[in-house]
Design an enzyme around this catalytic site. Structure first.
Site, PDB file in Angstrom:
ATOM      1  N   GLU A  65     -13.585   0.196   1.898  1.00 11.31           N
ATOM      2  CA  GLU A  65     -13.949  -0.927   1.047  1.00 11.31           C
ATOM      3  C   GLU A  65     -15.026  -0.527   0.043  1.00 11.31           C
ATOM      4  O   GLU A  65     -14.947  -0.879  -1.146  1.00 11.31           O
ATOM      5  CB  GLU A  65     -14.436  -2.087   1.907  1.00 11.31           C
ATOM      6  CG  GLU A  65     -14.990  -3.286   1.133  1.00 11.31           C
ATOM      7  CD  GLU A  65     -13.962  -3.956   0.236  1.00 11.31           C
ATOM      8  OE1 GLU A  65     -14.382  -4.737  -0.635  1.00 11.31           O
ATOM      9  OE2 GLU A  65     -12.751  -3.704   0.395  1.00 11.31           O
ATOM     10  N   HIS A 112       4.597   1.950  -3.400  1.00  7.04           N
ATOM     11  CA  HIS A 112       5.333   0.793  -3.905  1.00  7.04           C
ATOM     12  C   HIS A 112       4.455  -0.019  -4.856  1.00  7.04           C
ATOM     13  O   HIS A 112       4.930  -0.517  -5.882  1.00  7.04           O
ATOM     14  CB  HIS A 112       5.780  -0.075  -2.726  1.00  7.04           C
ATOM     15  CG  HIS A 112       6.840  -1.074  -3.071  1.00  7.04           C
ATOM     16  ND1 HIS A 112       7.978  -0.763  -3.776  1.00  7.04           N
ATOM     17  CD2 HIS A 112       6.944  -2.404  -2.791  1.00  7.04           C
ATOM     18  CE1 HIS A 112       8.736  -1.840  -3.919  1.00  7.04           C
ATOM     19  NE2 HIS A 112       8.113  -2.847  -3.349  1.00  7.04           N
TER      20      HIS A 112
END
Length: 326
Positions: free
Chosen positions: A72, A304
């Site tokens: 993060e 993707h």
């Protein structure tokens, strides 16, 4: 360094931010740091024993997971660096008389809003509508930076290619359909619905009788301590997943139709764009199928996301080329 070269570097960096954001989200590290902009009150991830103890004292509902926290924070670091790069581009454009002005100002405003969405993603505990908006903001930033780059490199197609210009309305339709598909993909991911169906071509079982569109696409899902791992029941997630698949089929057919028509254009630029579009659509469909068959492996899932961003850039370029002034 020329503005066009700076924009090239910024585009690569923006794609890195998009990929890192996808990697963070798919690694379930979106709440690796429960506060913002720091991490448990630190500029870096707490690693000393006393720092971890203090962090868990102030955030008793969380356990410090350093691997997720670092994912993060790395995402935040590179996103912050991207913000500084955009600021630099704005300053350059304002100083150069011939450079665009309105677009870089808008891009700068967008990246500030993106930072706010990043904050809300954490403070609102991964609320799907915020997570999806953050994803779309990243894609929009990518496209606008690309448009700014194209503005620095005037496009010239010999003869104007009258045949290709007639495809402009179809290209707009393709762009709209693709944006909707990307939104559906973001909604699928943010609601943890990527594995709601594990068979092909649509879904297993009596899925038609379990469709719940009103619940599936309601932007507000009530109050919850956290939206991590999703709060929707299986039929609702399945509805989201099925919609993403079916619209994906529509998107692929329409973009391939546009690409095939572009192959007949007089301009080599448009023909090459058609070939690239075909390749990107096939790759993206293949990655989507692989996600289902292989149960969402992290590398393919991230690819993707990246594939969607590059495919969007290709369609944006086609629209730019077809709608440009003669």
């Amino acid at each position: 360094m020329q503005l066009s070269n700076i924009l090239k570097i910024t585009l690569v960096f923006t794609l890195m931010v998009i990929l890192m954001g996808a990697y963070t989200r798919l690694s379930d590290a979106g709440l690796g740091c429960p506060d913002w902009p720091g991490c448990y009150g630190h500029l870096t991830v707490p690693n000393e024993t006393h720092e971890i103890a203090k962090a868990e004292q102030y955030f008793p509902e969380f356990t410090v997971e350093q691997d997720k926290a670092w994912l993060e924070m790395i995402h935040r670091y590179i996103a912050g660096t991207l913000g500084l790069m955009v600021l630099g581009i704005l300053i350059i454009c304002l100083r150069q008389e011939e450079a665009p002005k309105k677009l870089p100002v808008f891009i700068s405003a967008l990246i500030i809003f993106q930072a706010l969405l990043g904050m809300w993603t954490v403070t609102m505990k991964l609320m799907p509508i915020v997570v999806m908006s953050h994803l779309l903001g990243g894609f929009t930033l990518f496209c606008l930076l690309f448009l700014l780059y194209l503005r620095t490199k005037p496009l010239r197609i010999p003869g104007g290619d009258i045949y290709a210009r007639k495809l402009a309305p179809l290209a707009v339709l393709g762009l709209v359909v693709l944006v909707i598909q990307i939104m559906l993909g973001g909604w699928t991911s943010s609601n943890y619905a990527a594995l709601a169906c594990t068979s092909l071509p649509i879904c297993e079982g009596n899925w038609v009788d379990n469709l719940r569109f009103a619940d599936a696409f309601s932007p507000f899902q009530g109050e919850h301590p956290s939206f991590e791992f999703g709060v929707l029941d299986y039929p609702t997630r399945m509805t989201i997943h099925v919609t993403h698949r079916i619209w994906g089929i529509i998107t692929a057919i329409l973009l391939l139709w546009l690409a095939i028509k572009l192959l007949k254009a007089q301009s080599s630029t448009m023909r090459n764009s058609g070939l690239l579009l075909i390749a990107l659509v096939i790759i993206q469909v293949g990655l989507g199928i692989s996600n289902v068959v292989m149960h969402l492996p992290l590398s393919i899932a991230v690819s993707h996301n990246g594939g969607a961003a590059i495919l969007l850039l290709c369609v944006v370029f086609i629209n730019y080329a077809l709608w440009r002034k003669a």
